[in-house]
Scaffold this motif. Structure first.
Motif, PDB file in Angstrom:
ATOM      1  N   THR A 133      24.176  29.340  31.208  1.00 24.48           N
ATOM      2  CA  THR A 133      24.687  29.820  30.104  1.00 24.48           C
ATOM      3  C   THR A 133      24.937  28.341  29.359  1.00 24.48           C
ATOM      4  OG1 THR A 133      26.943  29.643  30.982  1.00 24.48           O
ATOM      5  CG2 THR A 133      26.041  31.558  30.958  1.00 24.48           C
ATOM      6  N   GLY A 134      24.725  26.976  29.917  1.00 24.46           N
ATOM      7  CA  GLY A 134      25.001  26.072  29.566  1.00 24.46           C
ATOM      8  C   GLY A 134      26.550  25.819  29.429  1.00 24.46           C
ATOM      9  N   VAL A 135      27.379  26.450  29.922  1.00 29.19           N
ATOM     10  CA  VAL A 135      29.155  26.263  30.033  1.00 29.19           C
ATOM     11  C   VAL A 135      29.403  25.906  31.416  1.00 29.19           C
ATOM     12  CG1 VAL A 135      31.157  27.690  29.761  1.00 29.19           C
ATOM     13  CG2 VAL A 135      28.901  28.314  28.261  1.00 29.19           C
ATOM     14  N   GLU A 136      30.428  24.817  31.341  1.00 30.79           N
ATOM     15  CA  GLU A 136      31.017  24.331  32.486  1.00 30.79           C
ATOM     16  C   GLU A 136      32.217  25.219  32.881  1.00 30.79           C
ATOM     17  OE1 GLU A 136      30.195  21.963  34.656  1.00 30.79           O
ATOM     18  OE2 GLU A 136      28.616  21.062  33.741  1.00 30.79           O
ATOM     19  N   ILE A 137      32.416  25.794  34.003  1.00 27.43           N
ATOM     20  CA  ILE A 137      33.465  26.569  34.449  1.00 27.43           C
ATOM     21  C   ILE A 137      34.370  25.809  35.421  1.00 27.43           C
ATOM     22  CG2 ILE A 137      32.216  28.653  33.955  1.00 27.43           C
ATOM     23  CD1 ILE A 137      31.968  29.070  36.976  1.00 27.43           C
ATOM     24  N   ASN A 138      35.571  25.843  35.712  1.00 30.95           N
ATOM     25  CA  ASN A 138      36.409  25.495  36.556  1.00 30.95           C
ATOM     26  C   ASN A 138      36.328  26.273  38.145  1.00 30.95           C
ATOM     27  OD1 ASN A 138      37.361  23.435  34.803  1.00 30.95           O
ATOM     28  ND2 ASN A 138      38.530  25.123  33.814  1.00 30.95           N
ATOM     29  N   VAL A 139      36.480  25.602  38.999  1.00 35.74           N
ATOM     30  CA  VAL A 139      36.385  26.274  40.330  1.00 35.74           C
ATOM     31  C   VAL A 139      37.774  25.815  41.212  1.00 35.74           C
ATOM     32  CG1 VAL A 139      33.891  26.398  40.295  1.00 35.74           C
ATOM     33  CG2 VAL A 139      34.898  24.517  41.512  1.00 35.74           C
ATOM     34  N   PHE A 140      38.195  26.704  41.995  1.00 32.85           N
ATOM     35  CA  PHE A 140      39.240  26.552  42.914  1.00 32.85           C
ATOM     36  C   PHE A 140      39.166  27.030  44.140  1.00 32.85           C
ATOM     37  CE2 PHE A 140      40.659  26.633  38.222  1.00 32.85           C
ATOM     38  CZ  PHE A 140      41.221  25.456  38.418  1.00 32.85           C
ATOM     39  N   SER A 141      39.364  26.346  45.212  1.00 31.49           N
ATOM     40  CA  SER A 141      39.269  26.953  46.529  1.00 31.49           C
ATOM     41  C   SER A 141      40.723  27.142  46.963  1.00 31.49           C
ATOM     42  CB  SER A 141      38.545  25.637  47.426  1.00 31.49           C
ATOM     43  OG  SER A 141      38.597  26.140  48.653  1.00 31.49           O
ATOM     44  N   ALA A 142      40.811  28.596  47.566  1.00 34.93           N
ATOM     45  CA  ALA A 142      41.971  28.981  48.200  1.00 34.93           C
ATOM     46  C   ALA A 142      41.498  30.117  48.594  1.00 34.93           C
ATOM     47  CB  ALA A 142      42.953  29.063  46.999  1.00 34.93           C
ATOM     48  N   ASP A 143      42.740  30.409  49.654  1.00 32.85           N
ATOM     49  CA  ASP A 143      42.304  31.901  50.594  1.00 32.85           C
ATOM     50  C   ASP A 143      43.561  32.646  49.834  1.00 32.85           C
ATOM     51  OD1 ASP A 143      42.691  33.941  52.302  1.00 32.85           O
ATOM     52  OD2 ASP A 143      42.450  32.809  53.890  1.00 32.85           O
ATOM     53  N   VAL A 144      43.300  33.752  49.306  1.00 36.62           N
ATOM     54  CA  VAL A 144      44.204  34.755  48.581  1.00 36.62           C
ATOM     55  C   VAL A 144      45.308  35.178  49.327  1.00 36.62           C
ATOM     56  CG1 VAL A 144      42.548  35.418  46.746  1.00 36.62           C
ATOM     57  CG2 VAL A 144      42.893  36.762  48.686  1.00 36.62           C
ATOM     58  N   ARG A 145      45.167  35.087  50.757  1.00 40.50           N
ATOM     59  CA  ARG A 145      46.149  35.607  51.927  1.00 40.50           C
ATOM     60  C   ARG A 145      47.388  34.388  51.808  1.00 40.50           C
ATOM     61  NH1 ARG A 145      42.912  36.042  57.241  1.00 40.50           N
ATOM     62  NH2 ARG A 145      41.971  34.161  56.221  1.00 40.50           N
ATOM     63  N   ASP A 146      46.847  33.256  51.153  1.00 41.31           N
ATOM     64  CA  ASP A 146      48.143  32.212  51.154  1.00 41.31           C
ATOM     65  C   ASP A 146      48.852  32.094  49.960  1.00 41.31           C
ATOM     66  OD1 ASP A 146      49.616  29.598  51.092  1.00 41.31           O
ATOM     67  OD2 ASP A 146      47.918  28.804  52.294  1.00 41.31           O
ATOM     68  N   ALA A 147      49.941  32.684  49.723  1.00 42.05           N
ATOM     69  CA  ALA A 147      50.490  32.876  48.436  1.00 42.05           C
ATOM     70  C   ALA A 147      50.883  31.432  47.830  1.00 42.05           C
ATOM     71  CB  ALA A 147      52.052  33.492  48.489  1.00 42.05           C
ATOM     72  N   LYS A 148      51.067  30.392  48.536  1.00 43.91           N
ATOM     73  CA  LYS A 148      51.310  29.161  48.026  1.00 43.91           C
ATOM     74  C   LYS A 148      50.001  28.579  47.410  1.00 43.91           C
ATOM     75  CE  LYS A 148      55.631  28.101  50.817  1.00 43.91           C
ATOM     76  NZ  LYS A 148      56.319  27.065  51.779  1.00 43.91           N
ATOM     77  N   ALA A 149      48.897  28.642  48.187  1.00 37.54           N
ATOM     78  CA  ALA A 149      47.654  27.995  47.791  1.00 37.54           C
ATOM     79  C   ALA A 149      47.174  28.696  46.511  1.00 37.54           C
ATOM     80  CB  ALA A 149      46.616  28.242  48.874  1.00 37.54           C
ATOM     81  N   VAL A 150      47.622  30.019  46.441  1.00 39.68           N
ATOM     82  CA  VAL A 150      47.149  30.808  45.070  1.00 39.68           C
ATOM     83  C   VAL A 150      48.155  30.224  43.880  1.00 39.68           C
ATOM     84  CG1 VAL A 150      47.141  33.055  44.005  1.00 39.68           C
ATOM     85  CG2 VAL A 150      46.236  32.815  46.530  1.00 39.68           C
ATOM     86  N   SER A 151      49.299  30.097  44.375  1.00 35.30           N
ATOM     87  CA  SER A 151      50.167  29.626  43.157  1.00 35.30           C
ATOM     88  C   SER A 151      49.850  28.275  42.658  1.00 35.30           C
ATOM     89  CB  SER A 151      51.735  29.719  43.766  1.00 35.30           C
ATOM     90  OG  SER A 151      52.588  29.283  42.833  1.00 35.30           O
TER      91      SER A 151
ATOM     92  N   ALA B  92      46.655  26.685  42.695  1.00 36.52           N
ATOM     93  CA  ALA B  92      45.488  27.068  42.069  1.00 36.52           C
ATOM     94  C   ALA B  92      45.415  27.728  40.581  1.00 36.52           C
ATOM     95  CB  ALA B  92      44.566  27.903  42.877  1.00 36.52           C
ATOM     96  N   VAL B  93      46.509  28.609  40.552  1.00 35.36           N
ATOM     97  CA  VAL B  93      46.813  29.103  39.056  1.00 35.36           C
ATOM     98  C   VAL B  93      47.464  28.089  38.329  1.00 35.36           C
ATOM     99  CG1 VAL B  93      48.114  31.048  38.059  1.00 35.36           C
ATOM    100  CG2 VAL B  93      46.878  31.618  40.074  1.00 35.36           C
ATOM    101  N   GLU B  94      48.497  27.335  38.962  1.00 33.21           N
ATOM    102  CA  GLU B  94      49.177  26.635  38.215  1.00 33.21           C
ATOM    103  C   GLU B  94      48.121  25.374  37.502  1.00 33.21           C
ATOM    104  OE1 GLU B  94      53.131  23.315  38.449  1.00 33.21           O
ATOM    105  OE2 GLU B  94      52.339  24.756  40.010  1.00 33.21           O
ATOM    106  N   GLU B  95      47.397  24.964  38.256  1.00 33.95           N
ATOM    107  CA  GLU B  95      46.129  23.873  37.954  1.00 33.95           C
ATOM    108  C   GLU B  95      45.279  24.517  37.069  1.00 33.95           C
ATOM    109  OE1 GLU B  95      42.888  21.180  40.072  1.00 33.95           O
ATOM    110  OE2 GLU B  95      44.186  22.249  41.485  1.00 33.95           O
ATOM    111  N   ALA B  96      45.096  25.654  37.177  1.00 34.43           N
ATOM    112  CA  ALA B  96      44.207  26.351  36.155  1.00 34.43           C
ATOM    113  C   ALA B  96      44.481  26.462  34.645  1.00 34.43           C
ATOM    114  CB  ALA B  96      43.603  27.839  36.693  1.00 34.43           C
ATOM    115  N   GLY B  97      45.934  26.544  34.390  1.00 30.54           N
ATOM    116  CA  GLY B  97      46.466  26.766  33.217  1.00 30.54           C
ATOM    117  C   GLY B  97      46.885  28.206  32.821  1.00 30.54           C
TER     118      GLY B  97
ATOM    119  N   ALA C  37      51.496  35.235  40.882  1.00 31.29           N
ATOM    120  CA  ALA C  37      51.427  33.575  40.492  1.00 31.29           C
ATOM    121  C   ALA C  37      51.300  33.573  38.936  1.00 31.29           C
ATOM    122  CB  ALA C  37      50.195  33.146  41.315  1.00 31.29           C
ATOM    123  N   ALA C  38      50.403  34.505  38.534  1.00 30.59           N
ATOM    124  CA  ALA C  38      49.920  34.505  37.127  1.00 30.59           C
ATOM    125  C   ALA C  38      50.677  35.111  36.019  1.00 30.59           C
ATOM    126  CB  ALA C  38      48.409  35.017  37.108  1.00 30.59           C
ATOM    127  N   LEU C  39      51.659  36.044  36.414  1.00 29.18           N
ATOM    128  CA  LEU C  39      52.268  36.754  35.379  1.00 29.18           C
ATOM    129  C   LEU C  39      53.513  35.906  34.592  1.00 29.18           C
ATOM    130  CD1 LEU C  39      52.188  39.576  34.435  1.00 29.18           C
ATOM    131  CD2 LEU C  39      54.088  40.356  36.089  1.00 29.18           C
TER     132      LEU C  39
END
Length: 336
Positions: free
Chosen positions: A86-104, A106-111, A153-155
């Motif tokens: 697509t010619g588009v740069e996307i953002n990537v985040f590594s986290a295990d969805v079972r880990d609530a803190k890691a998910v939080s 990643a979501v905070e960093e993503a914006g 995390a996102a709501l």
């Protein structure tokens, strides 16, 4: 004197028109278009399969895309694949969805997120009696609890975002046709996917005042690495007999149906004709924004219930026949 067939034929369009009018007044939530161009689409399980296909299509439509998955290497490969296509740069985040803190984190960093696609999922088919509870827990933790972690995390920022922009947002949950109909060998998986329906229906009530629309996606068997490496290799023989008649789909086609449904603000998103029929047969008390679809649900409910009973009859006959064959084979072995 009986009623003339002419009057009966005349009544059908009149009653249909009245029902359509009534449904146009009561169908909720109200229809809405969810724009994605220039908005932030956050997809979990985005390093492969359906999630990666949605990332490709959203990026191609001008969305700012972020994907989350556990494997950093696959995330890097996915980012490069989207960039080349697509010619588009996307953002990537590594986290295990079972880990609530890691998910939080990643979501905070993503914006702030405008469209959240909870696509992560694991599947380990086996009869419940034979399945280890650790596998059951793993599926529930990823498929269900992981979705809770993401939404929690996102709501808050999603709500602030809709107030600031005035644009509707979306939370989409990837279920499965096994989240609509229970199948032999799917006890644990179906439990984790059926639960997403209750979550979605209640959540839609809670967030509609914030202009957030919830979508529940029901794909059939899909040609993904997870399906080939996990589901097909592990499925019990009887599961393959029962489920083998259903046609699978390509990940790109599921992604297209999913994204179109999300943009339309639809609550239930089937992905093919068979899925549409199952969706009508299992609509129950689900929200419905389209009064046309609501009309089809009302008109088709009885016929599709009868059809469903025929399917169940066929499945139970298949199970009975398979068990008889299995018992007969065991008897012969013991005799010799």
């Amino acid at each position: 004197m009986g009623i003339s067939p002419y009057y009966i034929l005349l009544l059908i369009p009149i009653l249909s028109a009245f029902l359509l009018l009534l449904l146009s007044l009561i169908a909720r939530p109200r229809p809405s278009r969810i724009p994605i161009k220039g908005r932030h689409v956050f997809i979990t399980g985005g390093a492969s399969g359906i999630g990666l296909a949605i990332a490709h299509q959203a990026a191609a439509e001008g969305a700012r895309v972020s994907i989350l998955a556990r494997n950093p290497k696959r995330l890097g490969e996915a980012r490069e694949a989207v960039r080349l296509a697509t010619g588009v740069e996307i953002n990537v985040f590594s986290a295990d969805v079972r880990d609530a803190k890691a998910v939080s984190r990643a979501v905070e960093e993503a914006g702030p997120i405008d469209v959240l696609v909870c696509n992560q999922g694991v599947f380990m088919p086996l009869e419940l009696e034979k399945q280890e509870l650790e596998e059951v827990k793993f599926m529930v933790d990823v498929n269900l609890m992981g979705t809770f972690h993401l939404i929690k995390a996102a709501l808050p920022t999603m709500k602030r975002r809709t107030r600031e922009t005035g644009l509707p947002a979306s939370i989409a949950l990837m279920s499965s046709q096994a989240g609509q109909v229970g199948i032999y060998g799917y006890a644990a998986y179906s439990a984790s996917k059926f639960a997403l329906r209750g979550l979605s229906e209640a959540l839609q009530h809670e967030v509609i005042a914030d202009n957030i629309y919830v979508s529940l996606i029901f794909p059939p068997d899909t040609e993904t690495p997870g399906f080939v490496e996990g589901e097909q290799e592990r499925r019990p023989e009887l599961t393959n007999i029962i489920a083998g008649s259903s046609k699978g789909m390509k990940a790109d086609d599921v992604a297209k149906a999913s994204l179109n449904g999300i943009k339309s603000g639809r609550f239930i998103i089937p992905c093919n004709f068979e899925g549409t029929m199952i969706a009508i047969a299992t609509c129950g008390l689900s929200p419905q924004s389209s009064f046309i679809t609501a009309f089809i649900e009302v008109a088709g409910a009885s016929f599709l219930r009868l059809t469903a009973l025929f399917f169940q009859w066929n499945w139970f006959c298949t199970i009975e026949k398979w068990q008889k064959t299995k018992n007969s084979s065991k008897l012969k072995e013991n005799t010799y």
